[in-house]
Design a protein around this motif. Structure first.
Motif, PDB file in Angstrom:
ATOM      1  N   PHE A  61       0.855  -1.186   0.000  1.00  0.00           N
ATOM      2  CA  PHE A  61       0.000   0.000   0.000  1.00  0.00           C
ATOM      3  C   PHE A  61       0.896   1.243   0.000  1.00  0.00           C
ATOM      4  O   PHE A  61       2.011   1.218   0.503  1.00  0.00           O
ATOM      5  N   TYR A  62       0.376   2.330  -0.533  1.00  0.00           N
ATOM      6  CA  TYR A  62       1.087   3.609  -0.558  1.00  0.00           C
ATOM      7  C   TYR A  62       0.567   4.469   0.591  1.00  0.00           C
ATOM      8  O   TYR A  62      -0.646   4.578   0.787  1.00  0.00           O
ATOM      9  N   ALA A  63       1.473   5.035   1.379  1.00  0.00           N
ATOM     10  CA  ALA A  63       1.036   5.791   2.560  1.00  0.00           C
ATOM     11  C   ALA A  63       1.997   6.935   2.850  1.00  0.00           C
ATOM     12  O   ALA A  63       3.153   6.935   2.422  1.00  0.00           O
ATOM     13  N   THR A  64       1.497   7.905   3.615  1.00  0.00           N
ATOM     14  CA  THR A  64       2.309   9.012   4.119  1.00  0.00           C
ATOM     15  C   THR A  64       2.508   8.823   5.611  1.00  0.00           C
ATOM     16  O   THR A  64       1.562   8.563   6.345  1.00  0.00           O
ATOM     17  N   LEU A  65       3.765   8.931   6.060  1.00  0.00           N
ATOM     18  CA  LEU A  65       4.084   8.697   7.463  1.00  0.00           C
ATOM     19  C   LEU A  65       3.785   9.934   8.307  1.00  0.00           C
ATOM     20  O   LEU A  65       3.924  11.072   7.857  1.00  0.00           O
ATOM     21  N   ALA A  66       3.391   9.688   9.539  1.00  0.00           N
ATOM     22  CA  ALA A  66       3.162  10.753  10.515  1.00  0.00           C
ATOM     23  C   ALA A  66       3.682  10.264  11.859  1.00  0.00           C
ATOM     24  O   ALA A  66       3.855   9.062  12.077  1.00  0.00           O
ATOM     25  N   GLY A  67       3.934  11.197  12.763  1.00  0.00           N
ATOM     26  CA  GLY A  67       4.363  10.822  14.103  1.00  0.00           C
ATOM     27  C   GLY A  67       3.300   9.998  14.800  1.00  0.00           C
ATOM     28  O   GLY A  67       2.107  10.107  14.506  1.00  0.00           O
ATOM     29  N   TYR A  68       3.752   9.166  15.751  1.00  0.00           N
ATOM     30  CA  TYR A  68       2.805   8.305  16.492  1.00  0.00           C
ATOM     31  C   TYR A  68       1.701   9.157  17.112  1.00  0.00           C
ATOM     32  O   TYR A  68       0.531   8.807  17.079  1.00  0.00           O
ATOM     33  N   LYS A  69       2.101  10.298  17.692  1.00  0.00           N
ATOM     34  CA  LYS A  69       1.151  11.314  18.134  1.00  0.00           C
ATOM     35  C   LYS A  69       1.592  12.639  17.547  1.00  0.00           C
ATOM     36  O   LYS A  69       2.780  12.952  17.553  1.00  0.00           O
ATOM     37  N   GLU A  70       0.665  13.418  17.043  1.00  0.00           N
ATOM     38  CA  GLU A  70       0.966  14.729  16.478  1.00  0.00           C
ATOM     39  C   GLU A  70      -0.058  15.735  16.952  1.00  0.00           C
ATOM     40  O   GLU A  70      -1.228  15.397  17.155  1.00  0.00           O
ATOM     41  N   SER A  71       0.398  16.961  17.134  1.00  0.00           N
ATOM     42  CA  SER A  71      -0.521  18.015  17.545  1.00  0.00           C
ATOM     43  C   SER A  71      -0.071  19.344  16.945  1.00  0.00           C
ATOM     44  O   SER A  71       1.128  19.666  16.962  1.00  0.00           O
ATOM     45  N   ILE A  72      -1.017  20.080  16.419  1.00  0.00           N
ATOM     46  CA  ILE A  72      -0.754  21.430  15.905  1.00  0.00           C
ATOM     47  C   ILE A  72      -1.315  22.432  16.912  1.00  0.00           C
ATOM     48  O   ILE A  72      -2.497  22.372  17.255  1.00  0.00           O
ATOM     49  N   GLN A  73      -0.459  23.302  17.389  1.00  0.00           N
ATOM     50  CA  GLN A  73      -0.877  24.300  18.366  1.00  0.00           C
ATOM     51  C   GLN A  73      -1.155  25.625  17.660  1.00  0.00           C
ATOM     52  O   GLN A  73      -0.340  26.103  16.864  1.00  0.00           O
ATOM     53  N   SER A 260       8.185  12.728   9.564  1.00  0.00           N
ATOM     54  CA  SER A 260       6.774  12.957   9.280  1.00  0.00           C
ATOM     55  C   SER A 260       6.621  13.566   7.889  1.00  0.00           C
ATOM     56  O   SER A 260       7.387  14.445   7.490  1.00  0.00           O
ATOM     57  N   GLY A 261       5.649  13.065   7.135  1.00  0.00           N
ATOM     58  CA  GLY A 261       5.387  13.585   5.794  1.00  0.00           C
ATOM     59  C   GLY A 261       5.987  12.773   4.678  1.00  0.00           C
ATOM     60  O   GLY A 261       5.667  13.000   3.505  1.00  0.00           O
ATOM     61  N   ILE A 262       6.868  11.803   4.990  1.00  0.00           N
ATOM     62  CA  ILE A 262       7.470  10.959   3.956  1.00  0.00           C
ATOM     63  C   ILE A 262       6.411  10.028   3.368  1.00  0.00           C
ATOM     64  O   ILE A 262       5.606   9.449   4.090  1.00  0.00           O
ATOM     65  N   THR A 263       6.401   9.871   2.050  1.00  0.00           N
ATOM     66  CA  THR A 263       5.520   8.912   1.395  1.00  0.00           C
ATOM     67  C   THR A 263       6.328   7.692   0.987  1.00  0.00           C
ATOM     68  O   THR A 263       7.446   7.822   0.471  1.00  0.00           O
ATOM     69  N   THR A 264       5.780   6.507   1.220  1.00  0.00           N
ATOM     70  CA  THR A 264       6.522   5.272   0.960  1.00  0.00           C
ATOM     71  C   THR A 264       5.554   4.114   0.782  1.00  0.00           C
ATOM     72  O   THR A 264       4.357   4.211   1.078  1.00  0.00           O
TER      73      THR A 264
END
Length: 346
Positions: A61-73, A260-264
């Protein structure tokens, strides 16, 4: 045309016919010689010795990676960002101050709120000591305590609006504004992520999701390494927009090589069986509903009917009909028939 010319033309035609006949004879003799060679020496083939190995099925599958937990303040007030105390890549703890707005914001009255809180705190501490010593009434104590809690809550809310804290412990992966920039309330300021583990969200079709289970092994190969992971969550309902089921996969990232943000490509192992006999799909022939391969037995080809199990894109699991140690024909299969003499080409 005179008699001499006719004789010349006849002679040329005679020579041509002799030459063509001679060439045809050579071709027939060569073809006959090739058949004779194969009958006497054997059909040239390539082979391999069958060994047990692990048969696996994988889904990609093609996916974009993100941190296990992420938060935008985001900003709580509209004003100028006076200080940015960290940079992208910095590790911060939960509630650590990342940015600061001016303390003289006219609508918040930070200094007044701070003074009121500090004064209430001192009064509260004195009243608490008197109450515990029995020198004041409970009503007086509770009145002071209530005022202290109100002033504390007011001060902390104003402080949080001016001193922007990280909502979680993690790494600053993006800062959206620069120091000195004027922003409006709710403007995104920065993103913080926990990157010791990475999360990939993939979407599987109705047929694909039937083969997936929580806990299945997964892997990605990027950023100079191979990273192992596990399927952590599978949605029970279909995403109506994508017409697919969301699947979450968690990967270990101890050296912080994944960002975070890498596609693979994400590969999930859906089936694994050790000690299997595995044959390449192009080595298998079909005869009606039956499947067969050729093995070498005493320098002759033996047609062997087989039953198969799971299949991958290139390989097939053989359940019966073959055993380890036998010699499987891998090239030259199309020229073979039962009992045909063969010659192994190394």
């Amino acid at each position: 045309m005179n008699l001499k010319s006719k004789k010349i033309v006849f002679s040329v035609l005679l020579l041509l016919s002799v030459f063509i006949a001679a060439c045809g004879g050579d071709s027939e003799e060569k073809a006959k010689s090739m058949a004779q060679i194969q009958n006497s020496e054997g059909v040239p083939i390539k082979v391999k010795t069958i060994e047990s190995e692990t048969f696996e099925q994988n889904m990609s599958f093609y996916a974009t990676l993100a941190g296990y937990k992420e938060s935008i303040q985001g900003a709580m007030v509209g004003d100028r960002v006076e200080k940015i105390l960290v940079s992208v890549g910095s590790y911060v703890k939960e509630n650590q101050v990342v940015m600061q707005f001016p303390l003289n914001h006219p609508g918040l009255q930070y200094e007044q709120a701070k003074a009121a809180f500090e004064n209430s705190e001192r009064t509260y501490k004195r009243m608490k000591a008197l109450f515990e010593a029995g020198e004041t009434s409970q009503a007086n104590y509770e009145g002071v305590e209530t005022q202290y809690k109100v002033d504390k809550r007011n001060y902390e809310s104003i402080k949080q609006a001016l001193f922007i804290e990280s909502p979680i412990s993690g790494r600053i992966v993006d800062i959206y504004i620069k120091e000195g920039t004027s922003v409006k309330a709710e403007t995104p300021l920065f993103k913080v992520a926990q990157t010791d583990k990475m999360r990939a969200k993939i979407y599987a079709s109705e047929e694909e999701v039937k083969k997936l289970k929580v806990g299945m092994s997964a892997s990605i190969d990027c950023c100079g390494g191979n990273f192992d992971g596990r399927v952590s969550e599978i949605a029970l309902s279909m995403d109506e927009m994508r017409r697919a089921f969301a699947v979450e996969v968690i990967f270990n990232n101890p050296k912080q090589k994944l960002n975070s943000g890498i596609t693979t490509d994400v590969n999930i192992k859906t089936y694994s069986k050790p000690n299997s006999i595995v044959v390449a799909r192009n080595n298998i022939g079909k005869e009606g509903n039956k499947k067969f391969v050729f093995v070498v037995n005493n320098d002759t080809a033996e047609k062997r009917y087989i039953t198969t199990g799971e299949e991958s894109e290139l390989y097939v699991e053989v359940l019966s009909g073959l055993k380890t140690g036998e010699i499987l024909v891998t090239e030259g299969v199309s020229k073979l028939e039962q009992g045909k003499k063969v010659k192994v080409i190394k």
